[in-house]
Design a protein around this motif. Structure first.
Motif, PDB file in Angstrom:
ATOM      1  N   ARG A 156      83.214  91.683  37.450  1.00  0.00           N
ATOM      2  CA  ARG A 156      83.826  91.474  38.760  1.00  0.00           C
ATOM      3  C   ARG A 156      83.073  90.418  39.549  1.00  0.00           C
ATOM      4  N   ALA A 157      81.739  90.469  39.459  1.00  0.00           N
ATOM      5  CA  ALA A 157      80.956  89.474  40.193  1.00  0.00           C
ATOM      6  C   ALA A 157      81.237  88.076  39.661  1.00  0.00           C
ATOM      7  N   GLU A 158      81.343  87.952  38.325  1.00  0.00           N
ATOM      8  CA  GLU A 158      81.624  86.645  37.733  1.00  0.00           C
ATOM      9  C   GLU A 158      83.001  86.145  38.139  1.00  0.00           C
ATOM     10  N   GLN A 159      83.986  87.085  38.176  1.00  0.00           N
ATOM     11  CA  GLN A 159      85.327  86.698  38.575  1.00  0.00           C
ATOM     12  C   GLN A 159      85.374  86.298  40.037  1.00  0.00           C
ATOM     13  N   ALA A 160      84.602  87.006  40.868  1.00  0.00           N
ATOM     14  CA  ALA A 160      84.605  86.692  42.298  1.00  0.00           C
ATOM     15  C   ALA A 160      83.916  85.371  42.566  1.00  0.00           C
ATOM     16  N   GLN A 161      82.896  85.018  41.772  1.00  0.00           N
ATOM     17  CA  GLN A 161      82.136  83.813  42.033  1.00  0.00           C
ATOM     18  C   GLN A 161      82.734  82.584  41.353  1.00  0.00           C
ATOM     19  N   SER A 162      83.689  82.790  40.413  1.00  0.00           N
ATOM     20  CA  SER A 162      84.226  81.636  39.694  1.00  0.00           C
ATOM     21  C   SER A 162      85.144  80.832  40.602  1.00  0.00           C
ATOM     22  N   SER A 163      84.969  79.601  40.627  1.00  0.00           N
ATOM     23  CA  SER A 163      85.812  78.693  41.386  1.00  0.00           C
ATOM     24  C   SER A 163      85.839  77.359  40.670  1.00  0.00           C
ATOM     25  N   VAL A 164      86.951  76.656  40.813  1.00  0.00           N
ATOM     26  CA  VAL A 164      87.129  75.378  40.150  1.00  0.00           C
ATOM     27  C   VAL A 164      86.565  74.273  41.029  1.00  0.00           C
ATOM     28  N   GLN A 165      85.676  73.473  40.479  1.00  0.00           N
ATOM     29  CA  GLN A 165      85.049  72.382  41.221  1.00  0.00           C
ATOM     30  C   GLN A 165      85.385  71.072  40.513  1.00  0.00           C
ATOM     31  N   MET A 166      85.853  70.075  41.274  1.00  0.00           N
ATOM     32  CA  MET A 166      86.063  68.735  40.757  1.00  0.00           C
ATOM     33  C   MET A 166      85.942  67.744  41.898  1.00  0.00           C
ATOM     34  N   ALA A 210      91.184  73.184  43.416  1.00  0.00           N
ATOM     35  CA  ALA A 210      90.425  72.095  42.811  1.00  0.00           C
ATOM     36  C   ALA A 210      90.660  70.777  43.537  1.00  0.00           C
ATOM     37  N   LEU A 211      91.918  70.523  43.943  1.00  0.00           N
ATOM     38  CA  LEU A 211      92.237  69.277  44.641  1.00  0.00           C
ATOM     39  C   LEU A 211      91.936  69.335  46.131  1.00  0.00           C
ATOM     40  N   LYS A 212      91.650  70.577  46.647  1.00  0.00           N
ATOM     41  CA  LYS A 212      91.447  70.771  48.084  1.00  0.00           C
ATOM     42  C   LYS A 212      92.659  70.260  48.861  1.00  0.00           C
ATOM     43  N   ALA A 213      93.835  70.687  48.393  1.00  0.00           N
ATOM     44  CA  ALA A 213      95.093  70.234  48.981  1.00  0.00           C
ATOM     45  C   ALA A 213      95.907  71.448  49.415  1.00  0.00           C
ATOM     46  N   ASP A 214      96.787  71.253  50.387  1.00  0.00           N
ATOM     47  CA  ASP A 214      97.695  72.293  50.871  1.00  0.00           C
ATOM     48  C   ASP A 214      99.006  72.212  50.085  1.00  0.00           C
ATOM     49  N   LEU A 215      99.642  73.388  49.914  1.00  0.00           N
ATOM     50  CA  LEU A 215     100.892  73.478  49.165  1.00  0.00           C
ATOM     51  C   LEU A 215     102.009  73.969  50.057  1.00  0.00           C
ATOM     52  N   SER A 216     103.202  73.440  49.806  1.00  0.00           N
ATOM     53  CA  SER A 216     104.415  73.910  50.474  1.00  0.00           C
ATOM     54  C   SER A 216     105.376  74.363  49.391  1.00  0.00           C
ATOM     55  N   TRP A 217     105.719  75.668  49.411  1.00  0.00           N
ATOM     56  CA  TRP A 217     106.475  76.266  48.319  1.00  0.00           C
ATOM     57  C   TRP A 217     107.979  76.134  48.539  1.00  0.00           C
ATOM     58  N   ARG A 218     108.707  75.876  47.439  1.00  0.00           N
ATOM     59  CA  ARG A 218     110.172  75.883  47.410  1.00  0.00           C
ATOM     60  C   ARG A 218     110.597  76.765  46.234  1.00  0.00           C
ATOM     61  N   THR A 219     111.513  77.684  46.452  1.00  0.00           N
ATOM     62  CA  THR A 219     111.960  78.585  45.392  1.00  0.00           C
ATOM     63  C   THR A 219     113.405  78.282  45.026  1.00  0.00           C
ATOM     64  N   TYR A 220     113.722  78.438  43.738  1.00  0.00           N
ATOM     65  CA  TYR A 220     115.061  78.131  43.219  1.00  0.00           C
ATOM     66  C   TYR A 220     115.450  79.218  42.218  1.00  0.00           C
ATOM     67  N   LEU A 245      93.625  70.334  35.814  1.00  0.00           N
ATOM     68  CA  LEU A 245      93.766  71.274  34.702  1.00  0.00           C
ATOM     69  C   LEU A 245      92.545  71.242  33.789  1.00  0.00           C
ATOM     70  N   LEU A 246      91.980  70.050  33.586  1.00  0.00           N
ATOM     71  CA  LEU A 246      90.763  69.967  32.779  1.00  0.00           C
ATOM     72  C   LEU A 246      89.594  70.649  33.451  1.00  0.00           C
ATOM     73  N   ALA A 247      89.597  70.654  34.781  1.00  0.00           N
ATOM     74  CA  ALA A 247      88.489  71.278  35.513  1.00  0.00           C
ATOM     75  C   ALA A 247      88.564  72.802  35.488  1.00  0.00           C
ATOM     76  N   ILE A 248      89.765  73.350  35.256  1.00  0.00           N
ATOM     77  CA  ILE A 248      89.904  74.811  35.202  1.00  0.00           C
ATOM     78  C   ILE A 248      89.345  75.298  33.880  1.00  0.00           C
ATOM     79  N   PRO A 249      88.387  76.205  33.877  1.00  0.00           N
ATOM     80  CA  PRO A 249      87.820  76.695  32.609  1.00  0.00           C
ATOM     81  C   PRO A 249      88.886  77.357  31.744  1.00  0.00           C
ATOM     82  N   ALA A 250      88.742  77.189  30.441  1.00  0.00           N
ATOM     83  CA  ALA A 250      89.688  77.812  29.511  1.00  0.00           C
ATOM     84  C   ALA A 250      89.676  79.332  29.643  1.00  0.00           C
ATOM     85  N   LYS A 251      88.522  79.891  30.045  1.00  0.00           N
ATOM     86  CA  LYS A 251      88.440  81.333  30.199  1.00  0.00           C
ATOM     87  C   LYS A 251      89.368  81.814  31.304  1.00  0.00           C
TER      88      LYS A 251
END
Length: 668
Positions: free
Chosen positions: A25-35, A85-95, A252-258
């Motif tokens: 749990r600690a590893e999951q809580a501390q994991s973050s994608v950095q690029m 990872a990109l430090k960007a905001d998202l605006s969702w659209r559903t279809y 996507l490359l920055a996201i660990p395969a795990k």
């Protein structure tokens, strides 16, 4: 004493499990994608943010919780990780479906969409990333403990239910035409047909199966196989925004395969909700309890006999330690041999990324130590797209005929090309599967082949020049001598024929022998170098075809252009010799009724074609002692061209020779 030992063992095991859970749990809580983003990339995101993301509402990829008023699913979690990872905001659209999503893209309402598969039609609308999720197409049957099922072994009485229409149904019809397929509009209906005994098996994709297996209704079903047609999900972005596609690929490359594996396991768990109600579970629990009782009994017996067997165990331990040391030494020697090998060795995972590279491979590809690992093979072979790689993987995995071997030009780090021999072998090591790529530098061999071919071309040129010289000397010198001899014979006939009647007959016989010798000299000179070649290759082809007709009585149709440019003497002689050898093969082996010869020009190439309607042959089973084709192929290679052979038993033979035209300004 035994109770104390047992209590300590159970307590230690529980503490260890708690520590592992807390650590996970600690590893999951501390994991973050950095690029890190460049200034231009950050400026682009600031100008175009927030990014408009379109998703199709279909569980478990994306679903909307009415109570919490929020989106969840595998694609939602992935895009949140990419946005982090990109430090960007998202605006969702559903279809509701992909057609509506693509319509929104055409209207300019979207920037990107996750969870799409790369198709020829989609490539006209989107730029696709590398795949991030692999969704298998699974074969489902009743939970009867029968083991894995192979589609090749099923008969027509075993009905297989699959959703229709769809790519999966088309794949099954094409690759397994013997199957008894039944189409249904929904995966749920396919599983219900299994439960009602109306079908034997059902094909359901992994995502929908994980959702349906949570329902108690389908607790008695189990996965019995995989049809081998995975869905590779990618992130698609607008074609007019290549900067966004590049940043998505880096993210996507920055996201660990795990983390991607955890995403797959979290949203597509293949477990049944009522597993505890299965009778097989109670049987397994009873067997487990029995094993535990037997283990306790064995512990008691072992404790009683421990004193007598201690010495033997110590000896066994020493031998085991000695074997382990020997094994470690052998492993170190094997690792040293691989690292120091002159053959480049790469261990590649199914996603085409390198997991290990020895020093020879790094030196061949021009990378520093450790820089090849985690790179995709497309960095070294630009033509190796993912679909071609997966085909190579499947062929190597299923092949029993030895490694796949071919030759290619690898792209080095400095942009240069390295000619290499490539050998592919499949390897299973420590519960993992790899494709081992062996690279051999063939630069020197190719250079030696080129030098040998140049030498052969030079020798062939010298030989043709010597033939031409001998033909001129035979024609000129012997011709003059025979002419003088014929004149002398005629003079003798005029002066002395009336003195002796028998002398006239002898002189006539000598004149006939001189005429035959004249013809023999002309034939020898023509065989060494036909004078018709001075009139051009087109006239030489017509002349040779007429000679072939006279000798074999086989009709020969000749098609040559009127405006053929002049060829160098070497090219004209080479084409003429190839034609002679081809017509000789037709006369000896083809049993043909007609021959067609054509000479054409296209794309700065001269194409000579010789086709017959004879008995044909199998090119792969050609006689090893027949050097006709080998000689023709070598002549074509020396002229910088290529030779193509098309033949089947009973269908005749067609030979096509492509020779480049002489460079402008180069004379013969």
């Amino acid at each position: 004493m035994i109770a104390v030992v047992r209590g300590l063992f159970i307590g230690s095991l529980a503490a260890l499990l708690m520590l592992v859970a807390v650590g996970a749990r600690a590893e999951q809580a501390q994991s973050s994608v950095q690029m890190s983003l460049g200034q231009e990339q950050r400026r682009w995101l600031d100008q175009h943010g927030p990014l408009r993301v379109g998703v199709v509402l279909r569980a478990p990829y994306a679903q909307f919780d009415q109570r919490l008023q929020q989106l969840s699913g595998a694609n939602i979690d992935l895009m949140n990780a990419v946005a982090s990872a990109l430090k960007a905001d998202l605006s969702w659209r559903t279809y509701t479906d992909q057609a509506a999503l693509e319509k929104a893209l055409v209207a300019g309402e979207l920037d990107l969409a996750p969870g799409l598969m790369q198709t020829p039609a989609g490539l006209r609308l989107w730029l696709f990333s590398d795949p991030y999720l692999r969704v298998s197409q699974l074969l489902v049957g009743e939970r009867d403990g029968g083991g894995t099922v192979d589609l090749e072994t099923l008969d027509s009485l075993s009905r297989v239910v699959v959703r229709m229409p769809g790519a999966t149904a088309d794949y099954l019809r094409t690759n397994f035409p013997h199957l008894n397929l039944q189409g249904v509009p929904l995966e749920r209906q396919a599983l219900q047909l299994l439960l009602s005994q109306q079908a034997r098996y059902a094909v359901v994709d992994e995502a929908q199966l994980s959702r349906l297996f949570r329902e108690p209704e389908f607790a008695g079903l189990a996965i019995v196989g995989d049809i081998g047609l995975p869905q590779l999900l990618r992130i698609a972005s607008r074609r007019d925004a290549p900067e966004l596609a590049a940043m998505l690929g880096d993210a996507l490359l920055a996201i660990p395969a795990k983390e991607l594996d955890q995403l797959h396991a979290r949203w597509m768990p293949l477990t049944s909700s009522r597993f505890s109600e299965s009778t097989a579970l109670w049987k397994n629990l009873c067997l487990l309890l029995l094993v535990m009782l037997l283990a306790c009994l064995a512990i008691v017996i072992w404790q009683r006999r421990m004193q007598q067997t201690l010495e033997q165990q110590l000896l066994d331990a020493r031998e085991d330690i000695a074997r382990r040391l020997a094994g470690e030494e052998a492993l170190r020697l094997a690792q040293f041999s691989i690292d120091q090998s002159t053959v480049g060795i790469l261990w590649v995972n199914w996603d085409s990324r390198v997991r290990y590279a020895n020093r020879a491979a790094e030196a061949m590809l021009g990378y520093p130590q450790g820089a090849v690992v985690d790179r995709p093979l497309i960095d070294f072979e630009p033509g190796l797209h993912m679909d071609r790689w997966l085909n190579l993987w499947r062929n190597a995995r299923s092949s029993e005929d030895g490694p796949q071997v071919f030759e290619t030009n690898c792209l080095r780090a400095d942009g240069s090309r390295l000619p290499t021999d490539v050998s592919l072998s499949f390897l299973r090591f420590r519960d993992a599967e790899y494709l081992v790529v062996f690279l051999s530098d063939v630069s020197e061999r190719r250079r030696a082949h080129e030098q040998l071919r140049e030498l052969s071309a030079h020798l062939e040129s010298v030989r043709e020049e010597e033939k031409a010289r001998i033909a001129r000397e035979v024609h000129d010198e012997l011709g003059q001598m025979l002419t003088v001899l014929k004149l002398e014979t005629s003079m003798c006939e005029l002066a002395y024929a009336d003195l002796d009647p028998g002398l006239s007959d002898r002189l006539n016989s000598m004149k006939r022998l001189i005429a035959q010798l004249f013809q023999l000299v002309r034939d020898v000179a023509t065989a060494l170098r036909p004078p018709i070649l001075d009139a051009g290759i087109a006239s030489a082809i017509e002349w040779q075809a007429r000679r072939f007709e006279e000798r074999t009585q086989i009709p020969c149709l000749v098609l040559v252009p009127d405006n053929l440019p002049a060829l160098s003497d070497a090219r004209a002689i080479g084409l003429f010799r190839i034609l002679q050898e081809a017509l000789t093969n037709v006369m000896r082996h083809a049993a043909a009724h007609s021959v067609q010869i054509s000479l054409t020009l296209a794309d700065n190439l001269v194409c000579l074609s010789i086709a017959d309607d004879g008995q044909g042959f199998d090119p792969l089973a050609a006689r090893p002692t027949s050097f006709g084709l080998v000689g023709m192929r070598e002549r074509v290679l020396m002229l910088g061209g290529r030779l193509e052979l098309d033949s089947e038993p009973g269908e005749g033979t067609a030979l096509h020779i492509y020779i480049p035209l002489d460079p402008v300004g180069v004379s013969a």
